[in-house]
Write a protein that holds these residues in place. Sequence first.
Motif, PDB file in Angstrom:
ATOM      1  N   ILE A   1       0.769  -1.268   0.066  1.00 26.08           N
ATOM      2  CA  ILE A   1      -0.062  -0.134  -0.098  1.00 26.08           C
ATOM      3  C   ILE A   1       0.934   1.167   0.017  1.00 26.08           C
ATOM      4  O   ILE A   1       1.967   1.131   0.503  1.00 26.08           O
ATOM      5  N   ASP A   2       0.445   2.099  -0.364  1.00 27.96           N
ATOM      6  CA  ASP A   2       1.037   3.413  -0.662  1.00 27.96           C
ATOM      7  C   ASP A   2       1.122   4.438   0.929  1.00 27.96           C
ATOM      8  O   ASP A   2       0.237   4.090   1.655  1.00 27.96           O
ATOM      9  N   GLU A   3       1.897   5.320   0.857  1.00 29.21           N
ATOM     10  CA  GLU A   3       1.902   6.099   2.212  1.00 29.21           C
ATOM     11  C   GLU A   3       0.370   6.763   2.420  1.00 29.21           C
ATOM     12  O   GLU A   3       0.004   6.894   3.551  1.00 29.21           O
ATOM     13  N   ASP A   4      -0.016   7.358   1.487  1.00 32.34           N
ATOM     14  CA  ASP A   4      -1.325   7.856   1.630  1.00 32.34           C
ATOM     15  C   ASP A   4      -2.478   7.069   1.913  1.00 32.34           C
ATOM     16  O   ASP A   4      -3.209   7.499   3.041  1.00 32.34           O
ATOM     17  N   THR A   5      -2.444   5.962   1.517  1.00 32.04           N
ATOM     18  CA  THR A   5      -3.461   4.891   1.924  1.00 32.04           C
ATOM     19  C   THR A   5      -3.241   4.515   3.451  1.00 32.04           C
ATOM     20  O   THR A   5      -4.119   4.354   4.077  1.00 32.04           O
ATOM     21  N   PHE A   6      -1.931   3.999   3.605  1.00 28.18           N
ATOM     22  CA  PHE A   6      -1.724   3.664   5.210  1.00 28.18           C
ATOM     23  C   PHE A   6      -2.212   4.845   6.056  1.00 28.18           C
ATOM     24  O   PHE A   6      -2.711   4.485   7.046  1.00 28.18           O
ATOM     25  N   GLN A   7      -1.554   6.254   5.747  1.00 26.69           N
ATOM     26  CA  GLN A   7      -2.090   7.210   6.595  1.00 26.69           C
ATOM     27  C   GLN A   7      -3.579   7.508   6.996  1.00 26.69           C
ATOM     28  O   GLN A   7      -3.972   7.543   8.047  1.00 26.69           O
ATOM     29  N   ARG A   8      -4.289   7.249   5.825  1.00 28.15           N
ATOM     30  CA  ARG A   8      -5.895   7.400   6.004  1.00 28.15           C
ATOM     31  C   ARG A   8      -6.163   6.324   6.708  1.00 28.15           C
ATOM     32  O   ARG A   8      -7.261   6.659   7.802  1.00 28.15           O
ATOM     33  N   LEU A   9      -6.092   5.028   6.604  1.00 30.82           N
ATOM     34  CA  LEU A   9      -6.489   3.965   7.221  1.00 30.82           C
ATOM     35  C   LEU A   9      -6.045   3.845   8.636  1.00 30.82           C
ATOM     36  O   LEU A   9      -6.834   3.640   9.572  1.00 30.82           O
ATOM     37  N   ASP A  10      -4.642   4.313   8.764  1.00 24.99           N
ATOM     38  CA  ASP A  10      -4.182   4.243  10.239  1.00 24.99           C
ATOM     39  C   ASP A  10      -4.874   5.338  11.145  1.00 24.99           C
ATOM     40  O   ASP A  10      -5.286   5.096  12.236  1.00 24.99           O
ATOM     41  N   ASP A  11      -5.310   6.576  10.281  1.00 24.12           N
ATOM     42  CA  ASP A  11      -6.217   7.599  10.985  1.00 24.12           C
ATOM     43  C   ASP A  11      -7.432   7.131  11.479  1.00 24.12           C
ATOM     44  O   ASP A  11      -7.926   7.385  12.512  1.00 24.12           O
ATOM     45  N   ASP A  12      -8.098   6.372  10.332  1.00 27.78           N
ATOM     46  CA  ASP A  12      -9.387   5.813  10.522  1.00 27.78           C
ATOM     47  C   ASP A  12      -9.410   4.844  12.112  1.00 27.78           C
ATOM     48  O   ASP A  12     -10.229   5.019  12.777  1.00 27.78           O
ATOM     49  N   TYR A  13      -8.273   4.099  11.969  1.00 30.22           N
ATOM     50  CA  TYR A  13      -8.300   3.135  13.210  1.00 30.22           C
ATOM     51  C   TYR A  13      -7.680   3.894  14.454  1.00 30.22           C
ATOM     52  O   TYR A  13      -8.384   3.390  15.647  1.00 30.22           O
ATOM     53  N   GLU A  14      -7.153   5.060  14.348  1.00 28.68           N
ATOM     54  CA  GLU A  14      -6.774   5.801  15.587  1.00 28.68           C
ATOM     55  C   GLU A  14      -8.205   6.339  16.040  1.00 28.68           C
ATOM     56  O   GLU A  14      -8.520   6.210  17.166  1.00 28.68           O
ATOM     57  N   HIS A  15      -9.025   6.784  15.198  1.00 33.95           N
ATOM     58  CA  HIS A  15     -10.395   7.229  15.378  1.00 33.95           C
ATOM     59  C   HIS A  15     -11.260   6.236  16.098  1.00 33.95           C
ATOM     60  O   HIS A  15     -12.062   6.574  17.142  1.00 33.95           O
ATOM     61  N   ILE A  16     -11.321   5.049  15.367  1.00 35.93           N
ATOM     62  CA  ILE A  16     -11.994   3.983  16.083  1.00 35.93           C
ATOM     63  C   ILE A  16     -11.507   3.555  17.559  1.00 35.93           C
ATOM     64  O   ILE A  16     -12.304   3.318  18.299  1.00 35.93           O
ATOM     65  N   PHE A  17     -10.081   3.370  17.496  1.00 36.60           N
ATOM     66  CA  PHE A  17      -9.702   3.103  18.927  1.00 36.60           C
ATOM     67  C   PHE A  17     -10.115   4.223  20.012  1.00 36.60           C
ATOM     68  O   PHE A  17     -10.319   3.853  21.115  1.00 36.60           O
ATOM     69  N   ALA A  18      -9.735   5.319  19.589  1.00 35.74           N
ATOM     70  CA  ALA A  18     -10.170   6.590  20.466  1.00 35.74           C
ATOM     71  C   ALA A  18     -11.641   6.443  21.028  1.00 35.74           C
ATOM     72  O   ALA A  18     -11.919   6.716  22.126  1.00 35.74           O
ATOM     73  N   CYS A  19     -12.515   6.105  20.063  1.00 30.89           N
ATOM     74  CA  CYS A  19     -13.860   6.094  20.138  1.00 30.89           C
ATOM     75  C   CYS A  19     -14.054   5.020  21.096  1.00 30.89           C
ATOM     76  O   CYS A  19     -14.957   5.258  22.200  1.00 30.89           O
ATOM     77  N   LEU A  20     -13.536   3.772  21.000  1.00 28.31           N
ATOM     78  CA  LEU A  20     -13.729   2.536  21.951  1.00 28.31           C
ATOM     79  C   LEU A  20     -13.107   2.700  23.276  1.00 28.31           C
ATOM     80  O   LEU A  20     -13.374   2.578  24.381  1.00 28.31           O
TER      81      LEU A  20
END
Length: 161
Positions: free
Chosen positions: A110-129
């Motif tokens: 995967i490219d850096e942009d895809t990684f960063q976007r998905l990593d941010d999504d999972y940070e958001h999910i984790f923060a929510c939990l």
Amino acid sequence: MDDGRQTRGRKKTNEKGTKKIKTVRDLKVYRKAFDSAMEIFELTKKFPKEETYSLTDQIRRASRSVCSNLSEGWRKRGYKAVFLNKLTDSGQEAAETQTWLEFSLHCNYIDEDTFQRLDDDYEHIFACLLYTSPSPRDGTKDLVFRLVLEKWGGGGGGGGG
């Protein structure tokens, strides 16, 4: 018994004008986790064949487990200990997904942009939990259900995504 299918597409609103939460699918955190897992599924179709039973399988399982643990927790929400345990499990699976995303990046799948976007999504999910899990010292155990419904529920209560 609420199986999540009976009310699909028929969300009602309460007197505040916010959507009532009928199923786990009405939770914004569930939607974010589901959409992210589906994006990972599509991305991993392009991973090399030799990764089928390792990285591809692991990242798919971890990303899907975020949703499945939320669903299991939703079913057992009347039992606080079980509910909190499933929120914790979801958070652990989100963190595991982030690790597999990093491996995917460093293997050039995967490219850096895809990684960063998905990593941010999972940070958001984790923060929510994490936000919904009570602190044992501040006496908020009884607030956990309200926090889940208000912050990450149908429409009012702030945040979400």
